[in-house]
Design a protein around this motif. Structure first.
Motif, mmCIF file in Angstrom:
data_model
loop_
_atom_site.group_PDB
_atom_site.id
_atom_site.type_symbol
_atom_site.label_atom_id
_atom_site.label_comp_id
_atom_site.label_asym_id
_atom_site.label_seq_id
_atom_site.Cartn_x
_atom_site.Cartn_y
_atom_site.Cartn_z
ATOM 1 N N VAL A 187 120.924 106.817 36.657
ATOM 2 C CA VAL A 187 120.070 105.660 36.933
ATOM 3 C C VAL A 187 118.768 106.210 37.522
ATOM 4 C CG1 VAL A 187 119.853 103.480 38.172
ATOM 5 C CG2 VAL A 187 122.101 104.236 37.369
ATOM 6 N N ARG A 188 117.640 105.952 36.815
ATOM 7 C CA ARG A 188 116.355 106.536 37.191
ATOM 8 C C ARG A 188 115.357 105.421 37.482
ATOM 9 N NH1 ARG A 188 116.659 111.780 34.932
ATOM 10 N NH2 ARG A 188 118.335 111.975 33.368
ATOM 11 N N ALA A 232 123.363 101.429 42.365
ATOM 12 C CA ALA A 232 122.099 102.106 42.081
ATOM 13 C C ALA A 232 121.002 101.109 41.714
ATOM 14 C CB ALA A 232 122.303 103.118 40.961
ATOM 15 N N LEU A 233 121.343 100.086 40.941
ATOM 16 C CA LEU A 233 120.365 99.049 40.604
ATOM 17 C C LEU A 233 119.928 98.279 41.853
ATOM 18 C CD1 LEU A 233 121.800 97.625 37.253
ATOM 19 C CD2 LEU A 233 119.710 98.954 37.555
ATOM 20 N N ALA A 234 120.906 97.986 42.741
ATOM 21 C CA ALA A 234 120.562 97.274 43.968
ATOM 22 C C ALA A 234 119.611 98.100 44.831
ATOM 23 C CB ALA A 234 121.834 96.932 44.745
ATOM 24 N N VAL A 254 114.241 92.490 37.648
ATOM 25 C CA VAL A 254 114.183 93.946 37.557
ATOM 26 C C VAL A 254 114.028 94.335 36.090
ATOM 27 C CG1 VAL A 254 115.348 96.114 38.102
ATOM 28 C CG2 VAL A 254 115.658 94.130 39.589
ATOM 29 N N GLU A 255 113.087 95.211 35.821
ATOM 30 C CA GLU A 255 112.879 95.693 34.452
ATOM 31 C C GLU A 255 113.848 96.841 34.203
ATOM 32 O OE1 GLU A 255 109.379 97.790 31.746
ATOM 33 O OE2 GLU A 255 108.872 96.831 33.650
ATOM 34 N N VAL A 256 114.901 96.567 33.457
ATOM 35 C CA VAL A 256 115.969 97.537 33.259
ATOM 36 C C VAL A 256 116.127 97.841 31.782
ATOM 37 C CG1 VAL A 256 118.375 98.113 33.760
ATOM 38 C CG2 VAL A 256 117.159 96.525 35.230
ATOM 39 N N THR A 271 115.865 102.841 34.438
ATOM 40 C CA THR A 271 116.580 103.247 33.236
ATOM 41 C C THR A 271 118.015 103.586 33.594
ATOM 42 O OG1 THR A 271 114.560 104.168 32.265
ATOM 43 C CG2 THR A 271 116.656 104.874 31.312
ATOM 44 N N VAL A 272 118.939 102.991 32.877
ATOM 45 C CA VAL A 272 120.370 103.263 33.062
ATOM 46 C C VAL A 272 120.866 103.984 31.822
ATOM 47 C CG1 VAL A 272 122.656 102.284 33.437
ATOM 48 C CG2 VAL A 272 120.669 101.227 34.517
#
Length: 415
Positions: A354-355, A326-328, A298-300, A340-341
């Motif tokens: 978290v977007r 939210a990431l999951a 995942v690109e975070v 984006t966090v």
């Protein structure tokens, strides 16, 4: 005013107030005893009313007819009242002991007629078998007063002994009845506890069965995943280095899942068991969470400002779990899209966002990413975590993005 109840008064003034001023709750009538108690007593009362009136007329007390009627009714009325209101029956009968001596001759062996005497003894006995020893003692003491005031000395002591004997026997009956009631209540409580124990045992057996099935099915498969991931580099020669690293990460995740499952199984197998204690994640662990997501493909991007170290442990844990979930969700519903966090601290509150871009119908599927572990509750679980801290959480489309936004109080613990 006080209400007369089954409890014993704790001091001398308590029984006195119960006897003289407390409001008495009527005793519920027993249907089986109605035909055996009330009807015969009513018949005797009618007969006694006539006998009492005749006795007053025979004594030549020169009383008006209305006074004779009142005195005769006062002699038998307390017996009827005693069926449901024994204290009130005594309160009626006691003043009649003073009124019943009106115009009585000094040479008479008893200043009261025989109906009134028997009625008063009946009322005292009824009170003794239904009230506490303190109430009975005060009633007996008061009852001796008119005896020694108006009865001849030769008969007063005999009457006093009779009153005390009736009160004593009635109190013995009362005590035996109370003992039986207490024993019955204790037996009922023990039976209830037995039922609760059986219910608890059934729950524990069901939890043990669930734990056994989870161990036999889920834990077995998780163990196989871990073993196959760990042994793959040896069983499949020539694997690229990236593939070996990926398999090693899978093996580590599987082992961690097995550890968590063992804790859960320990709680399920016994209600006295406690889960193994382990440090809970905080705001400081957000960086590690983002790195885990990146390693899964995942690109975070993490933007954290002014977090400090003043957040309560519950706030840090809630923030970590919200970002994790939210990431999951982003990896599951928008694979391959950048995420984006944002975590920003403000005076008294922490804001999280978290977007990730929304995926439209027809978009090409992104590259496969490894599934990320969430809490399993989705948006509902995230909102519950925020609400428990008196915070807020919104989740939904905002323009071309899907945004999870949470505001958590920094210092407030959950109720």
């Amino acid at each position: 005013m006080e209400t007369i109840g089954p409890a014993r008064p704790r001091n001398a003034t308590g029984p006195l107030r119960t006897l003289l001023t407390a409001r008495e709750t009527p005793r519920p009538p027993a249907r089986r005893r109605f035909m055996m108690f009330v009807l015969p007593l009513g018949l005797l009362a009618l007969i006694g009313l006539g006998l009492a009136a005749d006795r007053y007329l025979a004594d030549n007390r020169e009383l008006p007819a209305i006074v004779i009627g009142i005195l005769a009714a006062g002699s038998v009325l307390p017996m009827l009242v005693s069926y449901r209101l024994p204290v009130w029956a005594w309160r009626i009968a006691y003043p009649m002991m003073f009124l019943g001596v009106i115009n009585a001759g000094r040479t008479e062996p008893w200043p009261w007629n025989s109906v009134q005497i028997l009625g008063f003894l009946f009322v005292l006995a009824r009170l003794a078998v239904t009230q506490s020893s303190g109430v009975t003692g005060w009633a007996t003491a008061f009852s001796l007063v008119p005896v020694f005031l108006f009865a001849p000395d030769a008969n007063a002591w005999g009457a006093a002994v009779l009153l005390v004997a009736i009160a004593g026997v009635g109190d013995i009956v009362y005590r035996r009845g109370r003992t039986s009631e207490l024993l019955a209540a204790k037996l009922a409580e023990e039976e209830e506890l037995t039922e609760l124990e059986r219910a608890r045992r059934a729950v524990l057996e069901e939890r043990t069965r669930i734990a056994r099935e989870m161990h036999d099915v889920v834990a077995h498969h998780m163990s196989m995943i871990a073993v196959r991931a760990e042994t793959a580099p040896y069983r499949l020669p020539g694997l690229p280095a990236d593939a070996k690293d990926e398999l090693a990460g899978i093996a580590v995740s599987a082992r961690e899942a097995l550890t968590d499952m063992r804790r859960l199984l320990g709680v399920l197998r016994s209600e006295e068991a406690e889960p193994d204690k382990a440090p809970q994640p905080t705001l400081a662990d957000l960086g590690d969470l983002v790195e885990t997501a990146r390693s899964a493909g995942v690109e975070v991007t993490l933007e954290a400002t002014d977090l400090g170290d003043g957040a309560a442990a519950t706030v840090g844990l809630a923030a970590y779990r919200i970002v994790q979930e939210a990431l999951a969700n982003a990896a599951r519903h928008a694979p391959g899209e950048p995420v984006t966090v944002e975590a920003r601290g403000f005076p008294g509150r922490l804001e999280l966002a978290v977007r990730n871009p929304l995926r439209r119908p027809g978009d090409r599927p992104g590259p496969a990413t490894a599934p990320l572990a969430g809490s399993g509750h989705g948006i509902v679980g995230m909102r519950e975590r925020a609400t428990l801290l008196d915070g807020t959480l919104t989740a939904g489309p905002a323009g071309a993005e899907f945004v999870v936004h949470a505001v958590l109080p920094l210092a407030q613990e959950p109720a």
